[in-house]
Design a protein around this motif. Structure first.
Motif, PDB file in Angstrom:
ATOM      1  N   GLY A 207       0.807  -1.205   0.000  1.00 14.69           N
ATOM      2  CA  GLY A 207       0.000   0.000   0.000  1.00 14.69           C
ATOM      3  C   GLY A 207       0.844   1.259   0.000  1.00 14.69           C
ATOM      4  N   VAL A 208       0.216   2.352  -0.383  1.00 18.05           N
ATOM      5  CA  VAL A 208       0.913   3.626  -0.541  1.00 18.05           C
ATOM      6  C   VAL A 208       1.406   4.159   0.808  1.00 18.05           C
ATOM      7  CG1 VAL A 208       0.656   6.031  -1.283  1.00 18.05           C
ATOM      8  CG2 VAL A 208      -0.372   4.197  -2.623  1.00 18.05           C
ATOM      9  N   CYS A 209       0.571   4.101   1.828  1.00 21.54           N
ATOM     10  CA  CYS A 209       0.948   4.639   3.138  1.00 21.54           C
ATOM     11  C   CYS A 209       2.164   3.906   3.702  1.00 21.54           C
ATOM     12  CB  CYS A 209      -0.231   4.546   4.093  1.00 21.54           C
ATOM     13  SG  CYS A 209       0.083   5.303   5.694  1.00 21.54           S
ATOM     14  N   ASP A 210       2.165   2.591   3.622  1.00 23.88           N
ATOM     15  CA  ASP A 210       3.294   1.812   4.131  1.00 23.88           C
ATOM     16  C   ASP A 210       4.555   2.098   3.326  1.00 23.88           C
ATOM     17  OD1 ASP A 210       4.440  -0.074   5.910  1.00 23.88           O
ATOM     18  OD2 ASP A 210       4.342  -1.599   4.328  1.00 23.88           O
ATOM     19  N   HIS A 211       4.406   2.278   2.023  1.00 18.76           N
ATOM     20  CA  HIS A 211       5.539   2.608   1.149  1.00 18.76           C
ATOM     21  C   HIS A 211       6.178   3.935   1.580  1.00 18.76           C
ATOM     22  CE1 HIS A 211       7.855   2.936  -2.546  1.00 18.76           C
ATOM     23  NE2 HIS A 211       7.322   4.125  -2.752  1.00 18.76           N
ATOM     24  N   ILE A 212       5.348   4.930   1.812  1.00 17.21           N
ATOM     25  CA  ILE A 212       5.847   6.245   2.234  1.00 17.21           C
ATOM     26  C   ILE A 212       6.517   6.156   3.599  1.00 17.21           C
ATOM     27  CG2 ILE A 212       5.124   8.567   2.929  1.00 17.21           C
ATOM     28  CD1 ILE A 212       2.967   8.348   0.700  1.00 17.21           C
ATOM     29  N   MET A 213       5.914   5.404   4.518  1.00 16.22           N
ATOM     30  CA  MET A 213       6.488   5.262   5.856  1.00 16.22           C
ATOM     31  C   MET A 213       7.834   4.538   5.818  1.00 16.22           C
ATOM     32  SD  MET A 213       4.526   6.974   7.701  1.00 16.22           S
ATOM     33  CE  MET A 213       5.160   6.586   9.306  1.00 16.22           C
ATOM     34  N   CYS A 214       7.990   3.553   4.937  1.00 17.88           N
ATOM     35  CA  CYS A 214       9.265   2.842   4.805  1.00 17.88           C
ATOM     36  C   CYS A 214      10.358   3.781   4.307  1.00 17.88           C
ATOM     37  CB  CYS A 214       9.129   1.658   3.857  1.00 17.88           C
ATOM     38  SG  CYS A 214       8.259   0.258   4.552  1.00 17.88           S
ATOM     39  N   ILE A 215      10.029   4.604   3.324  1.00 20.34           N
ATOM     40  CA  ILE A 215      11.021   5.547   2.803  1.00 20.34           C
ATOM     41  C   ILE A 215      11.391   6.566   3.868  1.00 20.34           C
ATOM     42  CG2 ILE A 215      11.402   7.401   1.119  1.00 20.34           C
ATOM     43  CD1 ILE A 215       9.831   5.724  -0.890  1.00 20.34           C
ATOM     44  N   LYS A 216      10.407   7.077   4.613  1.00 18.27           N
ATOM     45  CA  LYS A 216      10.695   8.031   5.677  1.00 18.27           C
ATOM     46  C   LYS A 216      11.540   7.384   6.776  1.00 18.27           C
ATOM     47  CE  LYS A 216       7.819  10.953   7.167  1.00 18.27           C
ATOM     48  NZ  LYS A 216       6.687  11.616   7.803  1.00 18.27           N
ATOM     49  N   ASP A 217      11.280   6.114   7.068  1.00 18.84           N
ATOM     50  CA  ASP A 217      12.046   5.406   8.086  1.00 18.84           C
ATOM     51  C   ASP A 217      13.506   5.246   7.668  1.00 18.84           C
ATOM     52  OD1 ASP A 217      12.340   3.847  10.538  1.00 18.84           O
ATOM     53  OD2 ASP A 217      12.549   2.119   9.195  1.00 18.84           O
ATOM     54  N   ILE A 218      13.730   4.889   6.419  1.00 20.34           N
ATOM     55  CA  ILE A 218      15.105   4.770   5.928  1.00 20.34           C
ATOM     56  C   ILE A 218      15.795   6.124   5.973  1.00 20.34           C
ATOM     57  CG2 ILE A 218      16.517   4.284   3.891  1.00 20.34           C
ATOM     58  CD1 ILE A 218      14.535   2.068   3.203  1.00 20.34           C
ATOM     59  N   GLY A 219      15.084   7.186   5.624  1.00 23.54           N
ATOM     60  CA  GLY A 219      15.652   8.539   5.715  1.00 23.54           C
ATOM     61  C   GLY A 219      16.037   8.891   7.138  1.00 23.54           C
ATOM     62  N   ALA A 220      15.215   8.510   8.109  1.00 25.39           N
ATOM     63  CA  ALA A 220      15.523   8.781   9.520  1.00 25.39           C
ATOM     64  C   ALA A 220      16.732   7.974   9.990  1.00 25.39           C
ATOM     65  CB  ALA A 220      14.312   8.466  10.389  1.00 25.39           C
ATOM     66  N   GLN A 221      16.823   6.720   9.545  1.00 24.80           N
ATOM     67  CA  GLN A 221      17.984   5.900   9.916  1.00 24.80           C
ATOM     68  C   GLN A 221      19.261   6.468   9.322  1.00 24.80           C
ATOM     69  OE1 GLN A 221      17.497   1.675   9.191  1.00 24.80           O
ATOM     70  NE2 GLN A 221      15.329   1.813   9.709  1.00 24.80           N
ATOM     71  N   LEU A 222      19.179   6.958   8.089  1.00 30.60           N
ATOM     72  CA  LEU A 222      20.358   7.577   7.468  1.00 30.60           C
ATOM     73  C   LEU A 222      20.747   8.864   8.186  1.00 30.60           C
ATOM     74  CD1 LEU A 222      19.585   6.951   3.700  1.00 30.60           C
ATOM     75  CD2 LEU A 222      21.468   5.983   5.025  1.00 30.60           C
ATOM     76  N   LYS A 223      19.755   9.621   8.640  1.00 24.21           N
ATOM     77  CA  LYS A 223      20.036  10.847   9.386  1.00 24.21           C
ATOM     78  C   LYS A 223      20.780  10.523  10.687  1.00 24.21           C
ATOM     79  CE  LYS A 223      17.849  14.968  11.212  1.00 24.21           C
ATOM     80  NZ  LYS A 223      16.577  15.659  11.464  1.00 24.21           N
ATOM     81  N   ASP A 224      20.394   9.423  11.351  1.00 23.18           N
ATOM     82  CA  ASP A 224      21.095   8.992  12.562  1.00 23.18           C
ATOM     83  C   ASP A 224      22.542   8.618  12.275  1.00 23.18           C
ATOM     84  OD1 ASP A 224      18.815   9.398  14.049  1.00 23.18           O
ATOM     85  OD2 ASP A 224      18.236   7.271  14.064  1.00 23.18           O
ATOM     86  N   LEU A 225      22.812   8.166  11.046  1.00 16.72           N
ATOM     87  CA  LEU A 225      24.179   7.803  10.645  1.00 16.72           C
ATOM     88  C   LEU A 225      24.924   8.988  10.039  1.00 16.72           C
ATOM     89  CD1 LEU A 225      23.430   4.334   9.049  1.00 16.72           C
ATOM     90  CD2 LEU A 225      24.518   4.777  11.255  1.00 16.72           C
TER      91      LEU A 225
END
Length: 75
Positions: free
Chosen positions: A38-56
């Motif tokens: 689904g679209v919502c889960d897709h967007i949340m996955c991309i945002k989550d990866i962005g947040a993990q990269l920000k932590d790194l």
């Protein structure tokens, strides 16, 4: 002796931030929308990866994330 063995094992499996960042970037760049998730889960996955990269300390502007999310959606 057991403590020395555990310390040696811990030293061999040190987490590399560069390796983790590389894996996240590769996963991020290959993500495409699947209708099963689904679209919502897709967007949340991309945002989550962005947040993990920000932590790194690999920062991506918010506007880039928005454009990338829109680009991965079907026309």
């Amino acid at each position: 002796k057991a403590k020395d063995l555990l310390n040696t094992i811990d030293e061999q499996f040190v987490r590399s931030n560069k390796s983790l960042a590389n894996n996240l970037i590769m996963h991020f760049s290959s993500m495409k929308l699947t209708w099963i998730r689904g679209v919502c889960d897709h967007i949340m996955c991309i945002k989550d990866i962005g947040a993990q990269l920000k932590d790194l300390e690999v920062t991506m502007p918010y506007s880039f994330l928005v454009h990338y999310i829109l680009w991965t959606l079907p026309y």
